[in-house]
Motif scaffolding. Structure first.
Motif, PDB file in Angstrom:
ATOM      1  N   ALA A  22      59.409  70.971 150.817  1.00 18.82           N
ATOM      2  CA  ALA A  22      59.730  69.579 150.516  1.00 18.82           C
ATOM      3  C   ALA A  22      61.042  69.161 151.173  1.00 18.82           C
ATOM      4  N   ASN A  34      57.123  55.174 148.216  1.00 17.84           N
ATOM      5  CA  ASN A  34      56.738  56.544 147.863  1.00 17.84           C
ATOM      6  C   ASN A  34      57.932  57.336 147.322  1.00 17.84           C
ATOM      7  N   PHE A  35      59.133  57.056 147.849  1.00 17.50           N
ATOM      8  CA  PHE A  35      60.312  57.764 147.338  1.00 17.50           C
ATOM      9  C   PHE A  35      60.700  57.258 145.957  1.00 17.50           C
ATOM     10  N   ASP A  37      58.710  56.326 143.695  1.00 14.22           N
ATOM     11  CA  ASP A  37      57.794  57.017 142.780  1.00 14.22           C
ATOM     12  C   ASP A  37      58.267  58.439 142.503  1.00 14.22           C
ATOM     13  N   VAL A  38      58.697  59.136 143.569  1.00 14.02           N
ATOM     14  CA  VAL A  38      59.173  60.525 143.430  1.00 14.02           C
ATOM     15  C   VAL A  38      60.407  60.576 142.542  1.00 14.02           C
ATOM     16  N   ASN A  41      59.515  59.856 138.936  1.00 14.61           N
ATOM     17  CA  ASN A  41      58.786  60.979 138.359  1.00 14.61           C
ATOM     18  C   ASN A  41      59.726  62.131 138.022  1.00 14.61           C
ATOM     19  N   LEU A 253      63.149  65.054 146.728  1.00 15.04           N
ATOM     20  CA  LEU A 253      61.758  65.458 146.946  1.00 15.04           C
ATOM     21  C   LEU A 253      61.549  66.890 146.466  1.00 15.04           C
ATOM     22  N   GLU A 256      61.604  67.034 142.566  1.00 16.94           N
ATOM     23  CA  GLU A 256      60.336  66.648 141.947  1.00 16.94           C
ATOM     24  C   GLU A 256      59.326  67.783 142.046  1.00 16.94           C
ATOM     25  N   LYS A 257      59.289  68.442 143.189  1.00 19.47           N
ATOM     26  CA  LYS A 257      58.348  69.558 143.368  1.00 19.47           C
ATOM     27  C   LYS A 257      58.667  70.688 142.389  1.00 19.47           C
TER      28      LYS A 257
END
Length: 387
Positions: A22, A34-35, A37-38, A41, A253, A256-257
């Motif tokens: 990531a 999209n970021f 959202d990441v 989250n 990123l 989040e992963k």
């Protein structure tokens, strides 16, 4: 053959391949949908890991020390009284941070390898008038773990805010922020959270936010001020773009992963895995007639172990031998005894195979200095203790 060594220090740790992947994707805009959202989250999953459904999470570029700085600068005003419960190096650091913002601090320091008794904490709270108290859940310098719930109950009894330094415990030890009533729980990304260094992470209770909102004086730190960061966190949680300082996109990123991996494992199972491996590792250490810093197993952390060198063993040479054997452990950190012990981190994605590698390298390093023991005993003991 691997071209790299096994990193077994108390942070940074070994990271999951998906987390590192990531970090390697092309960097997107920090206000790209999209970021957003990441980021949102990741904030939501922090509340699950911290066990704080009503708390406010913060993700800010920085280290665990910045997270400590944020908690102190936003909650302390000049002249406030603060109680620091210290079990090592990082209790003293919190004292320095609090005093930077004008706090009048009282420090209760435990002897090396011990915790401050609850009756002493209560007696001090009863005699003083404190705004907040801080304690280090697991001190990285000693491997000593305190029992947070009992301390938090005392703080609530005397109307005192609580700050839990969870740099070496969040996502590795049991933390129930909302149930225990902890007002701030903070950490850094590179420990059991499982992300390369660079993120200061904390969750603040609504009570802590109310205290901050009702300050009589401005926050004495620009970068750390919740005035600047709270609107950003709320915007990302609501799916809206916002800006104060550019966030470290790829680190978030990766966060989040990693939080997804943690939540998939489940915090209950994750804590039990850390306990199981730590207890087996300590059994392996004991089979070599080596002693750990905590004076009792019940106060020994499950995220790292601090081990005294045997007498007549050159500690620097022992660690160098282990490095040559492709295993990296950490030296001592506590200044009074820095050269007498070493530290092994076992948190995050740690496995039994990692700890077998550490014990094997340790045995070979001890053998190289003619330390008397039965070769292989720690590996057998570790394996037997896992059953």
């Amino acid at each position: 053959m691997k071209s790299r060594k096994l990193l077994m220090i108390p942070g940074p740790i070994e990271f999951e391949p998906d987390v590192l992947q990531a970090m390697a994707v092309p960097t997107t805009s920090h206000v790209a949908p999209n970021f957003i959202d990441v980021f949102g989250n990741a904030l939501d999953m922090m509340k699950e890991v911290w066990k704080s459904t009503s708390g406010q999470p913060f993700i800010v570029a920085g280290s665990g020390t910045l997270a400590m700085d944020m908690a102190a600068s936003n909650l302390i005003e000049k002249g406030d009284s603060a109680l620091v419960i210290s079990t090592g190096y990082f209790g003293e650091r919190f004292k320095d941070i609090l005093e930077t913002y004008g706090a009048e601090t009282t420090v209760l320091s435990a002897p090396i390898g011990e915790v401050v008794p609850l009756d002493i904490i209560e007696e001090t709270l009863k005699e003083g008038s404190y705004k907040l108290l801080t304690f280090t859940h697991v001190d990285t310098s000693t491997g000593v773990m305190v029992a947070p719930e009992a301390i938090c109950k005392l703080a609530q009894k005397y109307g005192v805010l609580t700050i839990l330094d969870g740099v070496c415990s969040v996502a590795g030890e049991e933390i129930l922020q909302e149930k225990w009533g902890v007002d701030v729980v903070l950490t850094g990304s590179q420990k059991a959270i499982g992300v390369p260094p660079g993120l200061a992470l904390l969750v603040a209770s609504q009570k802590a936010l109310d205290v901050w909102k009702n300050r009589k004086t401005p926050v004495g730190n620009y970068y750390a001020s919740w005035n600047n960061w709270l609107p950003i966190m709320i915007a990302y949680q609501e799916g809206r773009p916002s800006y104060f300082g550019t966030p470290p996109v790829n680190l978030i990123l990766a966060l989040e992963k990693s939080l997804g991996i943690i939540c998939d494992e489940g915090m209950g199972a994750r804590v039990q895995r850390h306990k199981r491996l730590a207890r087996a590792f300590r059994a392996g250490i004991a089979s070599l007639n080596l002693s750990i810093l905590p004076i009792e197993d019940v106060i020994a952390a499950h995220t790292l172990t601090a081990v005294y060198y045997p007498k007549n063993i050159d500690g620097a040479l022992l660690r160098a031998h282990m490095v040559a054997d492709d295993v990296i452990v950490a030296g001592g950190l506590l200044s009074e005894i820095k050269t007498t012990y070493f530290r092994v981190g076992h948190m995050g994605s740690v496995s039994s195979n990692d700890l077998l590698a550490v014990l094997g390298a340790l045995e070979r390093a001890l053998q190289s200095q003619n330390y008397p023991f039965e070769m292989g005993v720690s590996l057998r003991t570790f394996q037997d203790s896992l059953v």
